[in-house]
Write an enzyme that holds these catalytic residues in place. Sequence first.
Site, mmCIF file in Angstrom:
data_model
loop_
_atom_site.group_PDB
_atom_site.id
_atom_site.type_symbol
_atom_site.label_atom_id
_atom_site.label_comp_id
_atom_site.label_asym_id
_atom_site.label_seq_id
_atom_site.Cartn_x
_atom_site.Cartn_y
_atom_site.Cartn_z
ATOM 1 N N HIS A 1 0.913 -1.410 0.040
ATOM 2 C CA HIS A 1 0.156 0.014 -0.322
ATOM 3 C C HIS A 1 1.084 1.293 -0.044
ATOM 4 C CE1 HIS A 1 -3.292 2.527 0.045
ATOM 5 N NE2 HIS A 1 -2.569 3.079 0.711
ATOM 6 N N TYR B 1 1.681 5.131 -2.270
ATOM 7 C CA TYR B 1 1.934 6.544 -1.983
ATOM 8 C C TYR B 1 3.442 7.196 -2.505
ATOM 9 C CZ TYR B 1 -2.247 6.355 -0.413
ATOM 10 O OH TYR B 1 -3.727 6.186 -0.493
ATOM 11 N N HIS C 1 -9.724 0.067 -11.804
ATOM 12 C CA HIS C 1 -9.115 0.961 -10.248
ATOM 13 C C HIS C 1 -8.046 1.845 -10.653
ATOM 14 C CE1 HIS C 1 -7.957 3.087 -6.367
ATOM 15 N NE2 HIS C 1 -7.457 2.786 -6.430
ATOM 16 N N PHE C 2 -7.015 0.831 -10.226
ATOM 17 C CA PHE C 2 -5.741 1.095 -10.289
ATOM 18 C C PHE C 2 -4.497 1.623 -11.906
ATOM 19 C CE2 PHE C 2 -4.640 -4.009 -10.738
ATOM 20 C CZ PHE C 2 -3.701 -3.555 -11.679
ATOM 21 N N HIS C 3 -5.954 0.852 -12.798
ATOM 22 C CA HIS C 3 -4.938 1.980 -14.249
ATOM 23 C C HIS C 3 -5.607 3.427 -13.979
ATOM 24 C CE1 HIS C 3 -4.351 -1.779 -15.340
ATOM 25 N NE2 HIS C 3 -3.851 -1.340 -15.930
ATOM 26 N N ARG D 1 -10.899 -10.401 -12.199
ATOM 27 C CA ARG D 1 -9.274 -10.219 -12.497
ATOM 28 C C ARG D 1 -8.439 -10.916 -12.756
ATOM 29 N NH1 ARG D 1 -6.131 -7.373 -7.603
ATOM 30 N NH2 ARG D 1 -4.384 -7.476 -9.342
ATOM 31 N N ARG D 2 -7.709 -10.827 -13.240
ATOM 32 C CA ARG D 2 -5.893 -11.748 -13.726
ATOM 33 C C ARG D 2 -6.164 -12.941 -14.131
ATOM 34 N NH1 ARG D 2 -5.590 -10.820 -7.829
ATOM 35 N NH2 ARG D 2 -4.422 -10.331 -7.391
HETATM 36 FE FE1 HAS Z 1 -6.019 2.213 -4.598
HETATM 37 C C1 HAS Z 1 -6.686 -1.472 -4.728
HETATM 38 C C2 HAS Z 1 -8.484 2.126 -1.895
HETATM 39 C C3 HAS Z 1 -5.725 5.530 -4.085
HETATM 40 C C4 HAS Z 1 -3.468 1.946 -6.828
HETATM 41 N N1 HAS Z 1 -4.621 0.318 -5.787
HETATM 42 C C5 HAS Z 1 -5.652 -1.101 -5.748
HETATM 43 C C6 HAS Z 1 -4.009 -1.414 -5.637
HETATM 44 C C7 HAS Z 1 -3.485 -0.426 -6.764
HETATM 45 C C8 HAS Z 1 -3.876 0.782 -6.071
HETATM 46 C C9 HAS Z 1 -2.515 -0.505 -7.180
HETATM 47 O O1 HAS Z 1 -9.268 0.245 0.443
HETATM 48 C C10 HAS Z 1 -4.717 -3.109 -6.857
HETATM 49 C C11 HAS Z 1 -3.722 -3.886 -5.457
HETATM 50 C C12 HAS Z 1 -3.829 -5.447 -6.194
HETATM 51 O O2 HAS Z 1 -2.605 -5.868 -7.329
HETATM 52 O O3 HAS Z 1 -4.206 -6.111 -5.700
HETATM 53 N N2 HAS Z 1 -6.208 3.818 -3.356
HETATM 54 C C13 HAS Z 1 -7.389 2.966 -2.563
HETATM 55 C C14 HAS Z 1 -7.940 4.369 -2.000
HETATM 56 C C15 HAS Z 1 -6.959 5.890 -2.108
HETATM 57 C C16 HAS Z 1 -6.244 4.790 -2.689
HETATM 58 C C17 HAS Z 1 -8.809 5.511 -0.499
HETATM 59 N N3 HAS Z 1 -5.191 3.616 -5.331
HETATM 60 C C18 HAS Z 1 -4.342 4.584 -5.217
HETATM 61 C C19 HAS Z 1 -3.447 5.257 -5.662
HETATM 62 C C20 HAS Z 1 -3.053 4.584 -5.941
HETATM 63 C C21 HAS Z 1 -3.232 2.986 -6.178
HETATM 64 C C22 HAS Z 1 -3.358 6.704 -5.553
HETATM 65 C C23 HAS Z 1 -1.670 4.468 -6.885
HETATM 66 C C24 HAS Z 1 -0.972 4.950 -7.263
HETATM 67 N N4 HAS Z 1 -7.208 1.035 -3.411
HETATM 68 C C25 HAS Z 1 -7.527 0.720 -1.951
HETATM 69 C C26 HAS Z 1 -8.763 -0.328 -1.866
HETATM 70 C C27 HAS Z 1 -7.352 -1.326 -2.766
HETATM 71 C C28 HAS Z 1 -6.930 -0.280 -3.927
HETATM 72 C C29 HAS Z 1 -9.127 -0.537 -0.572
HETATM 73 C C30 HAS Z 1 -7.567 -3.356 -2.570
HETATM 74 C C31 HAS Z 1 -8.889 -3.888 -3.350
HETATM 75 C C32 HAS Z 1 -9.542 -4.955 -3.491
HETATM 76 O O4 HAS Z 1 -9.802 -5.424 -2.460
HETATM 77 O O5 HAS Z 1 -8.460 -5.725 -3.366
HETATM 78 C C33 HAS Z 1 -6.864 7.381 -2.118
HETATM 79 O O6 HAS Z 1 -6.058 7.327 -2.144
HETATM 80 C C34 HAS Z 1 -7.610 7.881 -3.383
HETATM 81 C C35 HAS Z 1 -7.726 9.617 -2.531
HETATM 82 C C36 HAS Z 1 -8.130 10.840 -4.089
HETATM 83 C C37 HAS Z 1 -9.162 11.144 -4.284
HETATM 84 C C38 HAS Z 1 -9.108 11.757 -4.991
HETATM 85 C C39 HAS Z 1 -8.231 13.485 -5.285
HETATM 86 C C40 HAS Z 1 -8.219 13.764 -6.711
HETATM 87 C C41 HAS Z 1 -7.457 14.679 -7.378
HETATM 88 C C42 HAS Z 1 -7.673 15.273 -8.046
HETATM 89 C C43 HAS Z 1 -8.228 17.071 -9.144
HETATM 90 C C44 HAS Z 1 -8.126 17.879 -9.829
HETATM 91 C C45 HAS Z 1 -9.827 17.610 -10.215
HETATM 92 C C46 HAS Z 1 -9.608 18.038 -11.472
HETATM 93 C C47 HAS Z 1 -10.448 17.338 -9.819
HETATM 94 C C48 HAS Z 1 -9.887 11.005 -3.050
HETATM 95 C C49 HAS Z 1 -6.145 15.326 -6.334
HETATM 96 C C50 HAS Z 1 -8.848 19.052 -12.122
HETATM 97 C C51 HAS Z 1 -9.199 20.398 -13.278
HETATM 98 C C52 HAS Z 1 -8.685 20.509 -13.972
HETATM 99 C C53 HAS Z 1 -9.226 21.989 -15.083
HETATM 100 C C54 HAS Z 1 -8.229 20.731 -14.960
HETATM 101 CU CU CU Z 2 -3.809 0.279 -0.918
#
Ligand code: HAS
Ligand code: CU
Length: 539
Positions: A214, A218, A365-367, A428-429
């Site tokens: 995890h 980050y 999600h992760f893509h 998946r997979r």
């Molecule tokens: Fe995730 C599974 C929960 C973020 C990567 N995640 C994965 C896996 C990967 C991954 C690789 O709770 C799969 C692992 C595997 O192979 O089994 N993830 C979260 C949560 C967040 C989150 C709560 N993940 C990421 C990030 C990753 C990443 C970042 C990689 C870099 N994830 C999970 C959970 C799993 C999971 C479970 C397990 C699932 C399972 O069952 O297997 C949070 O950090 C997300 C927070 C993000 C936000 C969005 C903020 C938005 C921003 C952009 C603002 C700009 C705007 C537009 C709106 C709250 C900062 C701009 C406008 C213009 C005009 C330009």
């Molecule tokens: Cu995680």
Amino acid sequence: MIKSRSLVLAHLGVAVAAFAGGTAMALMQALSRADVDLPLRSPEMYYLSVTAHGVLLALVFTTFFIMALGYLVAETTLDRLDTPGLAWAGFWVAVVGTVLTTLAILSGTSTVLYTFYPPLQAHPTFYVGATLLVVGSWVWCGVLIRTYLGWRRTHAGAPTPLAMHGMMASVVIWILATSGLAVEMVGMILPWSFGLVETIDPIVARTWFWWFGHPLTYFWLVPAYVLWYTIIPRVAGGRLFSDPLTRVVFVMFMLFSTPVGLHHQFSDPGIGSGWKLAHTITTFAILFPSLVTAFTVLASLEDAGRRRGATGLFDWIGRLPWRDPFFASVALAMITFALGGFGGAVNAAYSMNVMVHNTAWVQGHFHLTVGTAVALSFMGCTYWLLPRLTGRALAWRPIAVAQPYLWFVGMQIFSLSSHVAGLLGMPRRVYTGDFLGAEAADAWSWLTDVSAVGGVVLFVSAMGYVAVCLATIVVGEPSVDTAIEYAEPIEPVAAESGLWDRFGLWTFVAVVLIAIAYVGPFVQLLSLERFGSQAFRPF
Ligand code: HAS
Ligand code: CU
């Protein structure tokens, strides 16, 4: 021209090469799942290519790119890079490790995916190579820490330059993360793969893996945020909304990125539901710094649009430099991350996770997160960085301008169809979308065709990126862009270094939080008779 340009370029070169290899594999996977009959298509080839794809992109491309960025930021913000010889040694160790692991995968003996869960077993070379990659990255951590401490001695009381603050947070996250991986590798997997012990405990190994896995996400995200906060506002023509708020965000990532790993193991047996709930709560805490980021980066971009003459409520959006490949990459990465973050909150909810766990939703999600929020930011940064490192202007600019948009479109098609397929039950997979004609697959198998279309668009975009990088080096005209400049905050930076710059203190607090989060689950796992393994004797 920066002094360590060859060091930075060498890291960047390996990153782009790994990217080229990893994305080439992905095309085959997307088509295989859509049941397109390719010449070499087989389950064996599928798992070989998914392993190569995951390792080369998620582990090699990201790590080498982040190491390049770390050296660049250290030298351009602190005006020094200590022990460059050691940095080169670390580079070669990581390169040797990458080559070993890649050869092990290509030989067909190590199709264990990037998570290498036991009891799947790879050839020992796979694990030795991965270990060397991590050892090389530890050297990078050591060089950055030494450089930072050297700078501190001569700048007592001065605030850490903001970009370096973010890179130091990444270094701390990486050390905390890889400590778990080291126990898994040295205490369990290496002795088992060399045949020194016969059995291995899959659940204990997975728990150590997610201790690492995890915060790994980050370790990818924080350097992307360094670009979003400290460089993009300047590229867009604006200022950073708040310097202190940014420091708080980086510190929050240090604190909350590790004690959340069990959110990947909600469905695993042997770990009490109370501990899983505790990790759910900390996972919701780690959403917070990204929500703050959404606010801050938008405010910075609005400032840029207004400085470019916007006066209405939303016309600042149109004034932003959408034809600049770096800006467009990051802006599209941000929009995509808003969707990925929403999905993350669904994953994190203990009960909703059951609905999506191990389905195609997770790959969707992760893509969106690592595959776009992070990777597209890094691609865009390459367009900005190459002219500054090589002295050559970006070649084939129209391709560089179109490439981020293609990536964005391809990824929405690929990921959204994966999310929906996951909700319909597609695992998946898996190498075939129609499950060799199984009736249950009727609900989703058409979606694998849609996601294959996304895969083709992504492949074209990826090759465009690689082509522009190569062309710039070979045929680029002399560049006029040589300065590496960071964004100024709207309010001036405090004159004194403050609480948020105390890395020693925050690392200590992070270690305490990790202990609270993990001692209980490990005591529980290791005291259960059926999980006690002969293979696991690290203590
Ligand atoms: Fe995730 C599974 C929960 C973020 C990567 N995640 C994965 C896996 C990967 C991954 C690789 O709770 C799969 C692992 C595997 O192979 O089994 N993830 C979260 C949560 C967040 C989150 C709560 N993940 C990421 C990030 C990753 C990443 C970042 C990689 C870099 N994830 C999970 C959970 C799993 C999971 C479970 C397990 C699932 C399972 O069952 O297997 C949070 O950090 C997300 C927070 C993000 C936000 C969005 C903020 C938005 C921003 C952009 C603002 C700009 C705007 C537009 C709106 C709250 C900062 C701009 C406008 C213009 C005009 C330009
Ligand atoms: Cu995680």
